[in-house]
Write a protein that holds these residues in place. Structure first.
Motif, mmCIF file in Angstrom:
data_model
loop_
_atom_site.group_PDB
_atom_site.id
_atom_site.type_symbol
_atom_site.label_atom_id
_atom_site.label_comp_id
_atom_site.label_asym_id
_atom_site.label_seq_id
_atom_site.Cartn_x
_atom_site.Cartn_y
_atom_site.Cartn_z
ATOM 1 N N ILE A 86 2.920 1.742 -6.991
ATOM 2 C CA ILE A 86 2.542 0.722 -7.983
ATOM 3 C C ILE A 86 2.335 1.430 -9.312
ATOM 4 O O ILE A 86 1.658 2.463 -9.374
ATOM 5 N N ILE A 93 6.222 -2.540 -9.303
ATOM 6 C CA ILE A 93 6.148 -1.837 -8.025
ATOM 7 C C ILE A 93 7.533 -1.287 -7.701
ATOM 8 O O ILE A 93 8.547 -1.815 -8.178
ATOM 9 N N CYS A 259 -2.251 4.288 -6.778
ATOM 10 C CA CYS A 259 -2.288 3.756 -8.147
ATOM 11 C C CYS A 259 -3.708 3.784 -8.723
ATOM 12 O O CYS A 259 -3.959 3.222 -9.785
#
Ligand code: FAD
Length: 553
Positions: A86, A93, A259
């Motif tokens: 991500i 993504i 992420c």
């Protein structure tokens, strides 16, 4: 207004439910689900029963297909697509098509993570030998079925006696396999207090399942005829055609970590009560998230389908601007073990002790419906409640019938912060074949209410046994009829049947506490009231002899 692009990672309980609710709330959003596996929206909870044969048609486990999602909901599903990463800054993504290997970028306005939890597989020697499985997906069960058919398996070892382990043990047994169940701890179903699972031991033995507690698996070796030798810490080895690992699950937080989303203290994705992560554009639900425990207020990991579905609905509403909030989880769960049902909701003693919350406990063993109607079965029910105001903190039950109904009532009571006094007043269904005019729920309320109103002082066998071990056994009177008491006398107690009690008060000490017990705790309550009004210091042992038997393990 341009339509929003909502991407969902994971297409089973949380992901699929959220997608369907989103569509009902927002007809114009673009909604995509990416699912690593081949199926979406399948019934993981049914998998053990598919292995056992109770569910024969694989299609029955597919709650909804990608075609249905497309046709009815206009939701695009990409199965065999794994989300690899991500990029929060760019709101994209990276997705890999597992069939072609190609990798694409997809942009989002809102992202929902529902990646679930991964079965725990410790790095034991030989764990990757053929024939050793975990059960998470439909494909896993396909592999188990193929393996058993291929090797004409007759012996199964199930490692871990939580609810999935117990379900697998039952279903292998129903399929005709010889089953050995290995558990590292000194009890099955660690999410319940130890005495409440005691009936399970008799049931497993009655059904031919070979259970070994305090038996930790340390590794595997190839045996003769392609069988697997399962090695344990106590030196005992077992031979199996098929091994199932059921040690529990851990939240799948790989993407969240990658992420930089906040992870909670227990290792789940941290979310607020609208299921929003530390990034306002990313929501998360299901087994991957850490929630707040309704009773203790502490963080909790509760990998169950009910919470996952409710969270999904709340996340969808929040994404669509509704003021929806998740109330927290309380671990309401039920498991069938052959003819027994065990269920629980709220906190156990262990959890309350850990959270430093004071509690009182009671046990009852009422019939699940009117005792005069054929087929009445006792439900052993334990309720934990606050000693100051009677708030119900937790409930556990075991029995052959009517267990789930009582725990469902108590689950609602716990969520609403109800007290044991509310249980006294609960107006529940009654006809002889369904319940009693005084339902087990009412009875539990009366028993706990009597304690809080000071009508009777409580006692329990766990404390009695501690005192007995220290040679401080309380002066204990068994008030059951003479013949019954003789058949199952507890060492260190004397028998004065209730009918004789008033005429034999001179045999009882006035300078120390008297503990009374009977079959299930009701006759001894009558005795306690007599003794109290005659000026004795008296305690009633909750649940009587039935509870004593449950404490025996
Ligand atoms: P899941 O339903 O596990 O779905 C997560 C999905 O995300 C998976 O299909 C996975 O492939 C996919 N995924 C993960 N990462 C990625 C990625 N990077 N890209 C694409 N896709 C990804 N609960 C109960 O309440 N009662 C029961 O009786 C019960 N029985 C169960 C029996 C079994 C055998 C199992 C395995 C579970 C059972 N559960 C039960 C638990 C219940 O199934 C889970 O709590 C529930 O499914 C959690 O929903 P979820 O959406 O969080 O995760």
């Amino acid at each position: 207004m341009a339509s929003r692009r909502i991407l969902i990672v994971g297409g089973v309980a949380g992901g699929a439910s959220c997608a369907a609710r989103l569509r009902r709330m927002d007809e114009f959003a673009e909604i995509f689900i990416f699912e690593r596996g081949s199926d979406v929206s399948f019934a993981n909870c049914g998998l053990p029963y598919y292995v056992g044969g109770a569910i024969q048609d694989r299609q029955q486990l597919l709650v909804a297909t990608p075609e249905r999602f497309r046709d009815i909901f206009h939701i695009e599903i990409r199965t065999r697509h794994e989300v690899l990463s991500i990029d929060r800054a760019k709101k994209t993504i990276e997705v890999q098509n597992l069939q072609t290997g190609s990798v694409n970028k997809e942009s989002y306005d809102v992202l929902l993570l529902a990646p679930g939890a991964a079965p725990i597989r410790p790095p034991l020697s030989g764990i990757d030998l053929p024939g050793i499985f975990s059960i998470r997906t439909l494909e896993d069960t396909d592999h188990v079925q193929t393996w058993i058919n291929h090797c004409k398996g007759v012996k199964a070892v199930v490692v871990g006696a939580g609810y999935i382990g117990l379900e697998m043990a039952e279903n292998f047994s129903r399929r005709g396999l010889e089953v050995t169940l290995l558990e590292r701890l000194d009890q099955v179903m660690p999410l319940m207090d130890p005495e409440m699972v005691e009936p399970v031991y008799q049931e497993l033995s009655r059904q031919g399942v070979d259970l070994h507690l305090r038996s930790e698996v340390t590794g595997f070796e190839s045996g003769i005829n392609n069988m697997i030798n399962v090695l344990t810490s106590n030196g005992q080895n077992y031979v199996a055609d098929v091994v199932i690992f059921a040690l529990g699950v851990k939240p799948d937080v790989r993407l969240a970590q990658q992420c930089g989303l906040e992870i909670g203290s227990l290792g789940g994705i941290r979310v607020d009560d609208q299921m929003r992560t530390s990034d306002p554009s990313i929501f998360a639900v299901g087994d991957a998230v850490e929630v707040q425990d309704v009773v203790t207020g502490l963080p909790a990991l509760i990998p169950l389908a009910g919470p996952a579905n409710r969270q999904a609905r709340i996340a969808a509403d929040a994404i669509c601007g509704r003021d929806a909030h998740f109330r927290g989880s309380q671990g309401t769960a039920v498991v069938g073990v052959f003819d027994l049902t065990l269920a629980r909701s709220g906190a156990t003693e262990k959890v309350l002790q850990h959270a430093n919350i004071k509690y009182e406990k009671i046990y009852t063993h009422s019939f699940h419906h009117a005792s005069y109607y054929p087929g009445a079965e006792r439900i052993s029910l334990k309720i934990l409640f606050a000693p100051d105001n009677g708030r119900i903190l937790g409930a556990q039950a075991v029995g052959r019938s009517g267990v789930d109904k009582r725990i469902d009532v108590l689950a609602m009571a716990i969520q609403k912060g109800a007290t044991v006094f509310d249980l006294e007043e609960a107006e529940l269904c009654y006809a002889p074949q369904y319940g009693s005019a005084k339902d087990p729920i009412n009875i539990a309320g009366f028993v706990a209410g009597n304690i809080l109103r000071g009508d009777v002082a409580p006692a329990n066998w766990s404390l009695w046994k501690v005192l007995a071990a220290e040679n401080k056994t309380p002066f204990t009177v068994d008030v059951r009829p003479r013949l019954v008491a003789a058949r199952s006398a507890i060492p260190g107690t004397i028998n004065i049947p209730l009918g004789e009690l008033r005429s034999r008060l001179n045999e009882l000490p006035r300078d120390k506490e008297i503990w009374v017990h009977c079959g299930v705790g009701q006759t001894s309550y009558f005795a306690a009231r007599i003794l109290k009004q005659h000026g004795f210091k008296v305690r009633n042992i909750s649940g009587g002899f039935a509870s004593y038997k449950m404490e025996e393990m």
